[in-house]
Design a protein around this motif. Sequence first.
Motif, PDB file in Angstrom:
ATOM      1  N   LYS A   1       0.823  -1.223   0.000  1.00  0.00           N
ATOM      2  CA  LYS A   1       0.000   0.000   0.000  1.00  0.00           C
ATOM      3  C   LYS A   1       0.846   1.257   0.000  1.00  0.00           C
ATOM      4  O   LYS A   1       0.556   2.207  -0.713  1.00  0.00           O
ATOM      5  N   GLU A   2       1.891   1.264   0.825  1.00  0.00           N
ATOM      6  CA  GLU A   2       2.722   2.462   0.968  1.00  0.00           C
ATOM      7  C   GLU A   2       3.417   2.797  -0.341  1.00  0.00           C
ATOM      8  O   GLU A   2       3.497   3.949  -0.733  1.00  0.00           O
ATOM      9  N   LYS A   3       3.922   1.752  -1.011  1.00  0.00           N
ATOM     10  CA  LYS A   3       4.744   1.993  -2.202  1.00  0.00           C
ATOM     11  C   LYS A   3       3.940   1.898  -3.491  1.00  0.00           C
ATOM     12  O   LYS A   3       4.520   1.855  -4.577  1.00  0.00           O
ATOM     13  N   ALA A   4       2.618   1.831  -3.400  1.00  0.00           N
ATOM     14  CA  ALA A   4       1.761   1.791  -4.587  1.00  0.00           C
ATOM     15  C   ALA A   4       2.093   0.631  -5.519  1.00  0.00           C
ATOM     16  O   ALA A   4       2.120   0.770  -6.731  1.00  0.00           O
ATOM     17  N   VAL A   5       2.374  -0.530  -4.935  1.00  0.00           N
ATOM     18  CA  VAL A   5       2.666  -1.723  -5.740  1.00  0.00           C
ATOM     19  C   VAL A   5       1.404  -2.597  -5.809  1.00  0.00           C
ATOM     20  O   VAL A   5       0.803  -2.889  -4.775  1.00  0.00           O
ATOM     21  N   PRO A   6       1.002  -2.990  -7.022  1.00  0.00           N
ATOM     22  CA  PRO A   6      -0.256  -3.756  -7.144  1.00  0.00           C
ATOM     23  C   PRO A   6      -0.141  -5.174  -6.617  1.00  0.00           C
ATOM     24  O   PRO A   6       0.937  -5.753  -6.576  1.00  0.00           O
ATOM     25  N   MET A   7      -1.292  -5.740  -6.219  1.00  0.00           N
ATOM     26  CA  MET A   7      -1.313  -7.152  -5.884  1.00  0.00           C
ATOM     27  C   MET A   7      -1.264  -7.946  -7.185  1.00  0.00           C
ATOM     28  O   MET A   7      -1.785  -7.521  -8.218  1.00  0.00           O
ATOM     29  N   LEU A   8      -0.585  -9.080  -7.157  1.00  0.00           N
ATOM     30  CA  LEU A   8      -0.513  -9.953  -8.334  1.00  0.00           C
ATOM     31  C   LEU A   8      -1.324 -11.214  -8.078  1.00  0.00           C
ATOM     32  O   LEU A   8      -1.874 -11.816  -8.994  1.00  0.00           O
ATOM     33  N   ALA A   9      -1.416 -11.613  -6.803  1.00  0.00           N
ATOM     34  CA  ALA A   9      -2.282 -12.735  -6.440  1.00  0.00           C
ATOM     35  C   ALA A   9      -3.714 -12.246  -6.620  1.00  0.00           C
ATOM     36  O   ALA A   9      -4.020 -11.100  -6.304  1.00  0.00           O
ATOM     37  N   GLY A  10      -4.573 -13.090  -7.157  1.00  0.00           N
ATOM     38  CA  GLY A  10      -5.963 -12.677  -7.325  1.00  0.00           C
ATOM     39  C   GLY A  10      -6.198 -11.865  -8.586  1.00  0.00           C
ATOM     40  O   GLY A  10      -7.312 -11.406  -8.828  1.00  0.00           O
ATOM     41  N   GLN A  11      -5.168 -11.675  -9.383  1.00  0.00           N
ATOM     42  CA  GLN A  11      -5.348 -10.986 -10.673  1.00  0.00           C
ATOM     43  C   GLN A  11      -5.355 -12.046 -11.788  1.00  0.00           C
ATOM     44  O   GLN A  11      -4.671 -13.069 -11.678  1.00  0.00           O
ATOM     45  N   TYR A  12      -6.133 -11.788 -12.842  1.00  0.00           N
ATOM     46  CA  TYR A  12      -6.224 -12.736 -13.956  1.00  0.00           C
ATOM     47  C   TYR A  12      -4.851 -12.965 -14.595  1.00  0.00           C
ATOM     48  O   TYR A  12      -4.132 -12.007 -14.907  1.00  0.00           O
ATOM     49  N   THR A  13      -4.533 -14.234 -14.823  1.00  0.00           N
ATOM     50  CA  THR A  13      -3.238 -14.571 -15.423  1.00  0.00           C
ATOM     51  C   THR A  13      -3.083 -13.921 -16.805  1.00  0.00           C
ATOM     52  O   THR A  13      -2.025 -13.382 -17.134  1.00  0.00           O
ATOM     53  N   ASN A  14      -4.152 -13.954 -17.595  1.00  0.00           N
ATOM     54  CA  ASN A  14      -4.105 -13.314 -18.928  1.00  0.00           C
ATOM     55  C   ASN A  14      -3.731 -11.851 -18.830  1.00  0.00           C
ATOM     56  O   ASN A  14      -2.997 -11.326 -19.665  1.00  0.00           O
ATOM     57  N   TYR A  15      -4.316 -11.201 -17.841  1.00  0.00           N
ATOM     58  CA  TYR A  15      -4.057  -9.775 -17.678  1.00  0.00           C
ATOM     59  C   TYR A  15      -2.593  -9.548 -17.331  1.00  0.00           C
ATOM     60  O   TYR A  15      -1.945  -8.645 -17.878  1.00  0.00           O
ATOM     61  N   LEU A  16      -2.044 -10.371 -16.442  1.00  0.00           N
ATOM     62  CA  LEU A  16      -0.639 -10.218 -16.053  1.00  0.00           C
ATOM     63  C   LEU A  16       0.269 -10.382 -17.270  1.00  0.00           C
ATOM     64  O   LEU A  16       1.184  -9.589 -17.486  1.00  0.00           O
ATOM     65  N   TRP A  17      -0.030 -11.387 -18.089  1.00  0.00           N
ATOM     66  CA  TRP A  17       0.785 -11.598 -19.302  1.00  0.00           C
ATOM     67  C   TRP A  17       0.742 -10.383 -20.228  1.00  0.00           C
ATOM     68  O   TRP A  17       1.749  -9.981 -20.799  1.00  0.00           O
ATOM     69  N   ARG A  18      -0.472  -9.829 -20.382  1.00  0.00           N
ATOM     70  CA  ARG A  18      -0.580  -8.666 -21.271  1.00  0.00           C
ATOM     71  C   ARG A  18       0.280  -7.508 -20.760  1.00  0.00           C
ATOM     72  O   ARG A  18       0.878  -6.772 -21.532  1.00  0.00           O
TER      73      ARG A  18
END
Length: 220
Positions: free
Chosen positions: A161-178
Amino acid sequence: MPRPFILICLSILPTLSPAFDFENGEEINEVCAGCHGEYGQGGKEGEYPRLAGMPSAFLAKQLHLFRDRIRPNLAMVEYVDDRQMPDQDIEDISKFLEQIKLKTKLPPVDETAPGFNAYQRLLESKRLMQIPRAPGDLEKGQKIYRKECASCHGRDGMGDKEKAVPMLAGQYTNYLWRQVKKYREKIRIHDEDAPEEELLSDFSDDELTDIFAYLSILDD
Ligand code: HEC
Ligand code: HEC
């Protein structure tokens, strides 16, 4: 009153009275829901990313990047011009989305029990989201993830939260690849402190496949 007590009161004040307008956030979300879902759960297998529970500082940063035409997003362009998205709206919708909690599974219930409420159950099921297990080697993925990504994205993939880094767990795999492609092509900048070196270009597709397999089970 002793001084330390007053100081403690002052320091917890911001968490007690959030400087955002919940109702405004909720209202803006009706527009976003058309693509990102009523609860920010995203859709179409990652064509629309999950936004629920993301650090608000990350969401706000992306909305500023879209609005300033730095991060391209044709789908969203008409929703984020200056007139439609003043800074306060960006703040309100980001905080609104951050506080939405999605469940990964429903608790078991006895549907024949007298108190069973089918409508309530249906509402709860709309807030469910679980990433299907992506192919790849979990053990290798865990090892690389912990060594190379966890320092920023968190040991459990929940972001920072402090460093504005997104969560990767719980995000669609396709979206991460894109997004990997966008970072590699420098359409997005992964690490502003080192804009020239794209971290994800240092990893092979096989290694990323393993990382994403590992991430896909973190919400199980
Ligand atoms: C017409 C469909 C559409 C609407 C409406 C829409 N979005 Fe999006 N949004 C998208 C698409 C598509 C992407 C993914 C773009 C990409 O692949 O880079 C996206 C990406 C995002 C991202 C980046 C997330 C991430 O993890 O990188 C944020 C934040 C976002 N949208 C917020 C919003 C908000 C807030 C609203 C409402 C004001 C909204 N969107 C309305 C289609 C839409
Ligand atoms: C130095 C800190 C740092 C490290 C290490 C790091 N990341 Fe990131 N990552 C970030 C930040 C900050 C963002 C958001 C950047 C932006 O504004 O686009 C991000 C964004 C992402 C996104 C886009 C997510 C989204 O919702 O848009 C992906 C995918 C990603 N990182 C994957 C990885 C992987 C895989 C690793 C390990 C191999 C990794 N990152 C290591 C800081 C880091």
